[in-house]
Design a protein around this motif. Structure first.
Motif, PDB file in Angstrom:
ATOM      1  N   ALA A  57       0.821  -1.210   0.000  1.00 47.84           N
ATOM      2  CA  ALA A  57       0.000   0.000   0.000  1.00 47.84           C
ATOM      3  C   ALA A  57       0.855   1.259   0.000  1.00 47.84           C
ATOM      4  O   ALA A  57       0.492   2.263  -0.638  1.00 47.84           O
ATOM      5  CB  ALA A  57      -0.934  -0.004   1.204  1.00 47.84           C
ATOM      6  N   ALA A  58       1.987   1.232   0.705  1.00 49.66           N
ATOM      7  CA  ALA A  58       2.879   2.392   0.704  1.00 49.66           C
ATOM      8  C   ALA A  58       3.425   2.648  -0.699  1.00 49.66           C
ATOM      9  O   ALA A  58       3.602   3.806  -1.113  1.00 49.66           O
ATOM     10  CB  ALA A  58       4.013   2.180   1.700  1.00 49.66           C
ATOM     11  N   ASN A  59       3.674   1.582  -1.433  1.00 53.89           N
ATOM     12  CA  ASN A  59       4.108   1.726  -2.821  1.00 53.89           C
ATOM     13  C   ASN A  59       2.989   2.300  -3.687  1.00 53.89           C
ATOM     14  O   ASN A  59       3.207   3.188  -4.515  1.00 53.89           O
ATOM     15  CB  ASN A  59       4.570   0.376  -3.365  1.00 53.89           C
ATOM     16  CG  ASN A  59       4.902   0.410  -4.840  1.00 53.89           C
ATOM     17  OD1 ASN A  59       4.275  -0.282  -5.639  1.00 53.89           O
ATOM     18  ND2 ASN A  59       5.870   1.220  -5.232  1.00 53.89           N
ATOM     19  N   ILE A  60       1.758   1.812  -3.477  1.00 45.91           N
ATOM     20  CA  ILE A  60       0.611   2.321  -4.235  1.00 45.91           C
ATOM     21  C   ILE A  60       0.372   3.802  -3.921  1.00 45.91           C
ATOM     22  O   ILE A  60       0.031   4.595  -4.811  1.00 45.91           O
ATOM     23  CB  ILE A  60      -0.654   1.500  -3.910  1.00 45.91           C
ATOM     24  CG1 ILE A  60      -0.500   0.065  -4.400  1.00 45.91           C
ATOM     25  CG2 ILE A  60      -1.894   2.129  -4.539  1.00 45.91           C
ATOM     26  CD1 ILE A  60      -1.620  -0.864  -3.971  1.00 45.91           C
ATOM     27  N   ALA A  61       0.583   4.190  -2.658  1.00 52.59           N
ATOM     28  CA  ALA A  61       0.376   5.576  -2.250  1.00 52.59           C
ATOM     29  C   ALA A  61       1.473   6.504  -2.748  1.00 52.59           C
ATOM     30  O   ALA A  61       1.363   7.726  -2.609  1.00 52.59           O
ATOM     31  CB  ALA A  61       0.278   5.665  -0.733  1.00 52.59           C
TER      32      ALA A  61
END
Length: 256
Positions: A57-61
């Motif tokens: 999710a941190a990568n997606i964000a």
């Protein structure tokens, strides 16, 4: 009274005109229950979910990495910890007789296993990645429609038992819904919002899993989880060790 006499007496009482009530009483008085306690499977499940979801999710964000190489590097860890470990937690939840944990950990553990397999296929050039193919992104978005539906139901069910678990599932369901919209519609901003929402879900999951393991080791509440029912929630309170009588099974405790 001998065993044969007791059985005979039980049969007599079961047939004395009072029916099932006497038969039920007889078997409760003459049944031995051997308990096989298990540690809370959701500790492993929540931590596996938290770590894997945070990374992805941190990568997606947009916190770090890119859309092509980074997911391929994250996939093995997500496959092992978020997938295999969480799926096993779901299966062990059967022994704890926790229907909610069985369904949620089983569903999301399966997702992370599929996530790892998909990115392996992308790395091998067998299927296109979501960053380079709108068709692949749309298909990947449809993964989250079913997952979001399951998770919304799980969030509603968890409200009856544990507010912390419910908050994990509420943020997870919201993030999954946003991710489905972003991937299918090609809305980059919505995908970023989904990433932030899922990071929040990972944080709450880490808190909840930590609260469970601290309560198990210190034998008292360290981090409150908003449990519903007779279980205490105030820090320092000792959990009640209840013997439940559910479905006519004396001594059998359901749940974690």
């Amino acid at each position: 009274m001998t065993r044969s006499a007791a059985v005979s007496d039980g049969r007599t009482r079961a047939a004395d005109g009072n029916g099932n009530a006497n038969e039920f009483t007889f078997w409760r008085e003459h049944t031995n229950i051997n308990l096989s306690p298990v540690a809370a499977p959701s500790v492993l499940g929540l931590w596996g979910f938290a770590v894997s979801t945070f990374m992805v999710a941190a990568n997606i964000a947009g916190w770090y990495g890119n859309d092509t190489t980074t997911p391929l590097v994250l996939a093995p860890m997500a496959f092992a910890f978020g997938g295999i470990a969480q799926f096993l937690a779901g299966m062990w939840s059967y022994r704890a007789r926790d229907a909610l944990a069985t369904g949620i950990h089983g569903a999301w553990g399966s997702f992370w296993i599929a996530y790892g397999i998909y990115h392996l296929l992308v790395a091998l050039g067998i299927v296109p990645g979501t960053a380079t193919s709108p068709v692949a992104a749309t298909a990947f978005g449809f993964w989250f429609i079913g997952l979001a539906a399951i998770t919304w139901i799980g969030a509603f069910a968890a409200m009856a038992e544990n507010l912390a678990v419910s908050l994990v599932l509420l943020t997870l369901a919201a993030g999954s819904t946003l991710l489905a919209i972003g991937l299918i519609g090609g809305f980059g901003g919505v995908e970023i919002a989904a990433g932030w929402t899922l990071v929040a879900s990972a944080g709450v999951a880490f808190y909840t899993g930590s609260a469970m393991v601290l309560e198990a080791t210190y034998k008292r509440v360290v981090l409150p989880m908003g449990k519903r029912g007779p279980e205490p929630n105030a820090p320092g309170a000792k959990p009640k060790e209840m013997i439940q009588f559910q479905a006519g099974e004396p001594g059998v405790k359901a749940g974690q």
